[in-house]
Scaffold this motif. Structure first.
Motif, PDB file in Angstrom:
ATOM      1  N   SER A 137       1.004  -1.405  -0.125  1.00  0.00           N
ATOM      2  CA  SER A 137       0.031  -0.001   0.066  1.00  0.00           C
ATOM      3  C   SER A 137       0.818   1.303   0.164  1.00  0.00           C
ATOM      4  CB  SER A 137      -0.769   0.033   1.208  1.00  0.00           C
ATOM      5  OG  SER A 137      -1.953   0.950   0.854  1.00  0.00           O
ATOM      6  N   ASP A 138       0.202   2.555  -0.076  1.00  0.00           N
ATOM      7  CA  ASP A 138       0.820   3.722  -0.285  1.00  0.00           C
ATOM      8  C   ASP A 138       1.673   3.669  -1.528  1.00  0.00           C
ATOM      9  OD1 ASP A 138      -0.591   4.505   1.793  1.00  0.00           O
ATOM     10  OD2 ASP A 138       1.092   4.646   3.529  1.00  0.00           O
ATOM     11  N   VAL A 139       1.256   3.126  -2.467  1.00  0.00           N
ATOM     12  CA  VAL A 139       2.277   3.205  -3.647  1.00  0.00           C
ATOM     13  C   VAL A 139       1.433   3.550  -4.778  1.00  0.00           C
ATOM     14  CG1 VAL A 139       3.469   1.436  -5.293  1.00  0.00           C
ATOM     15  CG2 VAL A 139       3.594   1.236  -2.951  1.00  0.00           C
ATOM     16  N   SER A 140       2.063   4.354  -5.654  1.00  0.00           N
ATOM     17  CA  SER A 140       1.290   4.739  -7.091  1.00  0.00           C
ATOM     18  C   SER A 140       2.282   4.297  -8.100  1.00  0.00           C
ATOM     19  CB  SER A 140       1.189   6.294  -7.198  1.00  0.00           C
ATOM     20  OG  SER A 140       1.921   7.038  -6.749  1.00  0.00           O
ATOM     21  N   ALA A 141       1.500   3.814  -9.097  1.00  0.00           N
ATOM     22  CA  ALA A 141       2.452   3.315 -10.373  1.00  0.00           C
ATOM     23  C   ALA A 141       1.849   3.980 -11.648  1.00  0.00           C
ATOM     24  CB  ALA A 141       2.314   1.728 -10.522  1.00  0.00           C
ATOM     25  N   VAL A 142       2.779   4.567 -12.409  1.00  0.00           N
ATOM     26  CA  VAL A 142       2.413   4.996 -13.653  1.00  0.00           C
ATOM     27  C   VAL A 142       3.154   4.219 -14.803  1.00  0.00           C
ATOM     28  CG1 VAL A 142       2.422   6.935 -15.153  1.00  0.00           C
ATOM     29  CG2 VAL A 142       1.908   7.410 -12.743  1.00  0.00           C
ATOM     30  N   VAL A 143       2.621   3.966 -15.796  1.00  0.00           N
ATOM     31  CA  VAL A 143       3.177   3.346 -16.966  1.00  0.00           C
ATOM     32  C   VAL A 143       3.033   4.285 -18.146  1.00  0.00           C
ATOM     33  CG1 VAL A 143       3.395   1.372 -18.487  1.00  0.00           C
ATOM     34  CG2 VAL A 143       2.776   0.858 -16.120  1.00  0.00           C
ATOM     35  N   VAL A 144       4.163   4.632 -18.624  1.00  0.00           N
ATOM     36  CA  VAL A 144       3.925   5.624 -19.759  1.00  0.00           C
ATOM     37  C   VAL A 144       4.461   4.639 -20.881  1.00  0.00           C
ATOM     38  CG1 VAL A 144       5.506   7.463 -20.827  1.00  0.00           C
ATOM     39  CG2 VAL A 144       5.081   7.562 -18.427  1.00  0.00           C
ATOM     40  N   ARG A 145       3.573   4.774 -21.928  1.00  0.00           N
ATOM     41  CA  ARG A 145       3.627   4.005 -23.167  1.00  0.00           C
ATOM     42  C   ARG A 145       4.047   4.694 -24.424  1.00  0.00           C
ATOM     43  NH1 ARG A 145      -0.761   0.359 -26.569  1.00  0.00           N
ATOM     44  NH2 ARG A 145       0.742  -0.538 -27.974  1.00  0.00           N
ATOM     45  N   TYR A 146       4.930   4.604 -25.170  1.00  0.00           N
ATOM     46  CA  TYR A 146       5.331   4.961 -26.335  1.00  0.00           C
ATOM     47  C   TYR A 146       4.929   3.968 -27.392  1.00  0.00           C
ATOM     48  CZ  TYR A 146       7.991   8.861 -24.671  1.00  0.00           C
ATOM     49  OH  TYR A 146       8.311  10.220 -24.063  1.00  0.00           O
TER      50      TYR A 146
END
Length: 229
Positions: A108-117
C-alpha cells in the motif's frame, strides 16, 4: 506523537523512502516505462501522473493505479486512452496481488504510472492487459520494499556522551530506533516497540543493564515506523 486513525492494520508493505523507482520494458516495439512512487495520500499519487505528463509530454498514454492507506481503502486506476479495462485495472491488480517478502498481500501507499510509447504494432486487448500487468510486476520485482509497522515509541533520556554508544547497543540487539532528540540537558533516544507486555519487559531489562540502572523507558504514543525486511 500519537497516531490517530481508524485503521485496524498494524503492518503493511510499501516502497522504501527515496526517489521514484523506474523500470522499462519493450514489448513488440512499444516502450513501457513504469515509475513507482511512495504515496501516503491521493495528492502524492496524482502528482506523479502530473510530473510524468510533463516529463514524457510526447508519449501517447500515461496509465496509472494506486493503493493508499494501511487497510488499502483507497484504490484508483486510469486507462488514459487505452481501451477500457486494458491498462489501469491490470496495473491495480498487480499492486493488490503483490506478495511481500513476508508472504502477505499487503502492499500500500504506492502509486504506479506506466508511460507507453506506441511502437506501431497493435497488441490487442489481451496483449495490452499482459503488457501493463507485466510492466508493474517487473518493476515491483526490483523495487526496494520495506515494512511499515505501527509501533509504540518509548523515550530513554541519557547524557549526550552516552547516546551514541547506547543507540548502537540497542540497534545491535535488534531494537528499532526512531530519531534521537538532542535537548539541552540530555539526549532522548526513541525505541520503537511492538505493543506487547513481554516486549516492553525485555526492552526495560536491556536498557537497565546497558545503563547500570540509571535510565528507563518512558512509554509514549504510537507511530508508523519503517522497518527493513
Amino acid at each position: 506523537m500519537e497516531f490517530e486513525d481508524d485503521s485496524r492494520a498494524t503492518t503493511y508493505t510499501t516502497l522504501a523512502a527515496g526517489p521514484d523507482f523506474r523500470h522499462e520494458l519493450e514489448i513488440r516495439r512499444s516502450r513501457f516505462i513504469t515509475v513507482l512512487r511512495r504515496s501516503p495520500d491521493e495528492g502524492a499519487a496524482r502528482s506523479l501522473v502530473a510530473d510524468l505528463r510533463r516529463e514524457f509530454h510526447d508519449a501517447r498514454h500515461h496509465c496509472s493505479a494506486f493503493l493508499i492507506g494501511p487497510d488499502r481503502m483507497v484504490q484508483r486506476s486510469s486507462d488514459d486512452g487505452e481501451p477500457s479495462g486494458t491498462a489501469g485495472i491490470p496495473m491495480l491488480e498487480a499492486l493488490i496481488k503483490r506478495v511481500s517478502p513476508a508472504g502477505a498481500t499487503d502492499l500500500s501507499d504506492v502509486s504506479a504510472v506506466v508511460v507507453r510509447y506506441f511502437g506501431g504494432v497493435l497488441l490487442g486487448a489481451g496483449g495490452l492487459v499482459r503488457a501493463y500487468s507485466e510492466s508493474v510486476s517487473a518493476a515491483l520485482d526490483l523495487a526496494p520494499l520495506i515494512q511499515r509497522k505501527r509501533l509504540r515509541l518509548c523515550d530513554v533520556g541519557v547524557p549526550h556522551a552516552d547516546a551514541g554508544r547506547l543507540e548502537n547497543e540497542l540497534r545491535s540487539a535488534g531494537f528499532v530506533m526512531a530519531e534521537t532528540a538532542y535537548e539541552a540537558s540530555q539526549a532522548v533516544l526513541r525505541v520503537a516497540l511492538e505493543d506487547e507486555p513481554e516486549v516492553f519487559a525485555d526492552a526495560d531489562a536491556r536498557v537497565a543493564a546497558l545503563t547500570a540502572g540509571t535510565a528507563a523507558l518512558a512509554r509514549q504514543g504510537t507511530e508508523w515506523i519503517d522497518v527493513p525486511y
